[in-house]
Motif scaffolding. Structure first.
Motif: not given
Length: 158
Positions: A2-27
């Motif tokens: 599953l690929w997802q694209l998020f367009q929003q403030d990274a600091l706010i969005w990242l703070a809401d995410q659980s630890a160690e759940q994503y496989d890669a980051l391209i930004t």
């Protein structure tokens, strides 16, 4: 996968995410390289700098920081990105050549293992209409979140 694209403030969005759940980051974060002096950086909006039709896209912040505040801000969101990536996850960040050393420092300060940089020259650039150079040098940096055994993330030169 599953690929997802998020367009929003990274600091706010990242703070809401659980630890160690994503496989890669391209930004491709804001480059904050719009001028030599503060008055030059604050003069134009991001859309006015990069888009022929400034009203076409919503504005975004972060395009007018000096290098010190840019490194601090980058370290903050990169630290959160490091937290949400699984161990061993690759990470790629696009950056402007003027912010390359700052981005390399921020990547390492956030806990990533810096693996290298791939430069390229863009032949055509919208900035030319405003008196800029026809050739722009940009880069992307490769990094990896460490794990028990570190593997090399190989970057291909283009």
């Amino acid at each position: 996968m599953l690929w997802q694209l998020f367009q929003q403030d990274a600091l706010i969005w990242l703070a809401d995410q659980s630890a160690e759940q994503y496989d890669a980051l391209i930004t491709d974060p804001p480059y904050s390289s719009g001028g030599l002096h503060a008055k030059d950086r604050a003069g134009d909006s991001a859309n006015a700098k990069y888009v022929n039709n400034p009203g076409k896209y919503p504005e975004f912040s972060g395009e007018n920081r000096d290098q010190h505040s840019y490194m601090l801000w980058s370290t903050m969101w990169l630290t959160e990105a490091h937290r949400v990536l699984k161990p061993g996850s690759p990470f790629l960040v696009f950056t402007d050549w003027r912010q390359l050393s700052v981005m390399i420092n921020a990547v390492q300060a956030a806990g990533f293992t810096y693996r290298g940089c791939v430069p390229w020259t863009r032949r055509k650039h919208a900035g030319r209409r405003r008196g800029g150079s026809a050739n722009r040098r940009n880069s992307f940096c490769g990094a990896q979140k460490a794990r028990g055994m570190t593997r090399t993330v190989r970057l291909i030169r283009v």
